[in-house]
Motif scaffolding. Structure first.
Motif, short mmCIF file in Angstrom:
data_model
loop_
_atom_site.label_atom_id
_atom_site.label_comp_id
_atom_site.label_asym_id
_atom_site.label_seq_id
_atom_site.Cartn_x
_atom_site.Cartn_y
_atom_site.Cartn_z
N ALA A 1 -27.17 17.77 -34.06
CA ALA A 1 -28.19 18.50 -33.32
C ALA A 1 -29.31 17.59 -32.82
O ALA A 1 -30.24 18.06 -32.14
CB ALA A 1 -28.78 19.62 -34.19
N GLY A 2 -29.24 16.30 -33.15
CA GLY A 2 -30.26 15.36 -32.71
C GLY A 2 -31.59 15.53 -33.43
O GLY A 2 -32.65 15.24 -32.87
N LEU A 3 -31.53 16.00 -34.67
CA LEU A 3 -32.74 16.26 -35.45
C LEU A 3 -32.94 15.19 -36.51
O LEU A 3 -32.04 14.40 -36.80
CB LEU A 3 -32.63 17.64 -36.10
CG LEU A 3 -32.44 18.82 -35.14
CD1 LEU A 3 -32.15 20.10 -35.91
CD2 LEU A 3 -33.68 19.00 -34.26
N VAL A 4 -34.14 15.16 -37.11
CA VAL A 4 -34.43 14.21 -38.17
C VAL A 4 -33.56 14.52 -39.38
O VAL A 4 -33.48 15.67 -39.83
CB VAL A 4 -35.92 14.27 -38.56
CG1 VAL A 4 -36.22 13.30 -39.70
CG2 VAL A 4 -36.81 13.96 -37.36
N LEU A 5 -32.89 13.50 -39.91
CA LEU A 5 -31.96 13.73 -41.01
C LEU A 5 -32.71 14.04 -42.30
O LEU A 5 -33.73 13.41 -42.61
CB LEU A 5 -31.08 12.50 -41.23
CG LEU A 5 -30.26 12.00 -40.03
CD1 LEU A 5 -29.33 10.88 -40.47
CD2 LEU A 5 -29.46 13.13 -39.39
N PRO A 6 -32.23 14.99 -43.07
CA PRO A 6 -32.82 15.26 -44.39
C PRO A 6 -32.38 14.20 -45.39
O PRO A 6 -31.37 13.50 -45.17
CB PRO A 6 -32.25 16.63 -44.75
CG PRO A 6 -30.93 16.69 -44.05
CD PRO A 6 -31.10 15.90 -42.77
N THR A 7 -33.09 14.07 -46.47
CA THR A 7 -32.66 13.20 -47.56
C THR A 7 -32.49 14.06 -48.82
O THR A 7 -33.16 15.09 -48.99
CB THR A 7 -33.68 12.08 -47.85
OG1 THR A 7 -34.92 12.67 -48.27
CG2 THR A 7 -33.91 11.24 -46.61
N PHE A 8 -31.60 13.62 -49.69
CA PHE A 8 -31.22 14.44 -50.83
C PHE A 8 -31.35 13.68 -52.14
O PHE A 8 -31.18 12.46 -52.19
CB PHE A 8 -29.76 14.90 -50.67
CG PHE A 8 -29.55 15.86 -49.52
CD1 PHE A 8 -29.57 17.23 -49.74
CD2 PHE A 8 -29.35 15.40 -48.23
CE1 PHE A 8 -29.39 18.11 -48.69
CE2 PHE A 8 -29.17 16.27 -47.17
CZ PHE A 8 -29.19 17.63 -47.41
N ILE A 9 -31.60 14.43 -53.18
CA ILE A 9 -31.56 13.91 -54.53
C ILE A 9 -30.13 14.03 -55.04
O ILE A 9 -29.49 15.06 -54.87
CB ILE A 9 -32.51 14.70 -55.45
CG1 ILE A 9 -33.96 14.58 -54.96
CG2 ILE A 9 -32.40 14.22 -56.90
CD1 ILE A 9 -34.93 15.48 -55.69
N ALA A 10 -29.62 12.97 -55.62
CA ALA A 10 -28.26 13.00 -56.14
C ALA A 10 -28.14 14.05 -57.24
O ALA A 10 -29.10 14.37 -57.94
CB ALA A 10 -27.87 11.63 -56.69
#
Length: 265
Positions: free
Chosen positions: A226-235
C-alpha cells in the motif's frame, strides 16, 4: 423465486445482496439511515430502513421485510459497555417477529479465546471479549428458537478494507510471530450462497482462509504493497488461535477462492 432478507446491508451485506440478485433471488435489504435507501433501490434490492435498539424496533414496513423464506442477520454487536445485555436484548426483540423458514446468523471467530492451538466448532470455551460473549449468547438464542445456521467469520479483508492501514507506522507491535485468521469478502459471499443453495441449516461453521501467515509477515507486506510506513514487531507469538474450517469445506464441498491471505495483498 425465493426471497432472502438481509438485515444489515453494509460492507458485507450490500455486495452479498447484489450477488444473490444475480443468482436469481428476490432480495430485501435493510439499512439504518434513510440516505442509503436509494443506493439499495438502484441495485434492485427492495429497500427498508430498520433500526433495532434494546427497547424497540422501528421500521415502517418491518413485516414486509421479514416476509421471506430466508433471513440473514448481519448486525455485529455495538461497541459499548453493556454490549452483552444490549445485543441480546436487540435480537430478543427481533426473534418473535421472524417469519422465515431458515435463519443465517453472521457471527465471528472472536467468540474463541486465544487458546494457543487449533480451534474447531467442537471446542467448548468461554469467550473473553465482550463482543464474543454477546455473539455466543445470540447464537444460542437463534439456534434454540429457529432453524439457524451460524457462520463464524474470521477477520474480514478485501477491496476497500485494506489491512495495510491497520498497523502502518506502528512500532513494537506485540505478538509478531502469532498466526492470523482472516477471510476475503469474496469467500464470505460465496460461502453464504452455498449454504443457501444447498439448504444447509442447523449448523455452526468456522470460515477462515486455509493459510495462517504470521502477523508480522502479513501486515508488513500489506503496508509495503500500500506504500505505507512499515510497522515493526516484537518477536514472540504466545497469544494466538488457529481457526480450522475443515467442517465447512467438507460439508459444503467448498474450496476457498483465496486460501492464502498473502495472495490477496
Amino acid at each position: 423465486m425465493k426471497t432472502v432478507s438481509i438485515l444489515g446491508c453494509g460492507w458485507l451485506g450490500l455486495p452479498l445482496a447484489s450477488h444473490l440478485l444475480r443468482e436469481g433471488y428476490r432480495v430485501h435489504g435493510s439499512v439504518t439511515s434513510q440516505d442509503k435507501l436509494a443506493l439499495l433501490q438502484e441495485k434492485g434490492i427492495i429497500p427498508y430502513q430498520i433500526q433495532i435498539t434494546d427497547t424497540q424496533i422501528t421500521g415502517d414496513q418491518l413485516s414486509g421485510f421479514l416476509a421471506s423464506e430466508i433471513l440473514i442477520i448481519n448486525v455485529p454487536p455495538a461497541r459499548r459497555e453493556d454490549i452483552v445485555a444490549y445485543h441480546t436484548a436487540q435480537m430478543s426483540l427481533l426473534l418473535p417477529l421472524i417469519k422465515a423458514q431458515h435463519v443465517l446468523f453472521v457471527s465471528s471467530t472472536s467468540v474463541y479465546p486465544e487458546l494457543n492451538r487449533v480451534v474447531t466448532e467442537d471446542d467448548h470455551f468461554e469467550p473473553v471479549k465482550g463482543s464474543g460473549k454477546a455473539l455466543v449468547a445470540v447464537e444460542e438464542l437463534f439456534r434454540t428458537h429457529t432453524d439457524c445456521t451460524v457462520l463464524r467469520f474470521a477477520g474480514l479483508i478485501g477491496y476497500d478494507r485494506q489491512p495495510g492501514r491497520f498497523l502502518a507506522g506502528k512500532t513494537n507491535v506485540e505478538n509478531g510471530d502469532a498466526p492470523i485468521n482472516v477471510i476475503h469478502q469474496d469467500d464470505c459471499i460465496a460461502i453464504i450462497t452455498e449454504i443457501i443453495r444447498q439448504g444447509v441449516w442447523g449448523e455452526v461453521f468456522n470460515a477462515c482462509s486455509d493459510v495462517h501467515p504470521l502477523r508480522k509477515d502479513f501486515y508488513t507486506l500489506a503496508a509495503s504493497k500500500a506504500g505505507l510506513v512499515l510497522p515493526t514487531f516484537i518477536a514472540g507469538g504466545n497469544k494466538f488461535k488457529i481457526i480450522n474450517s475443515d467442517k465447512l469445506k467438507q460439508r459444503l464441498g467448498y474450496a476457498f477462492k483465496y486460501p492464502d491471505p498473502l495472495e490477496t495483498l
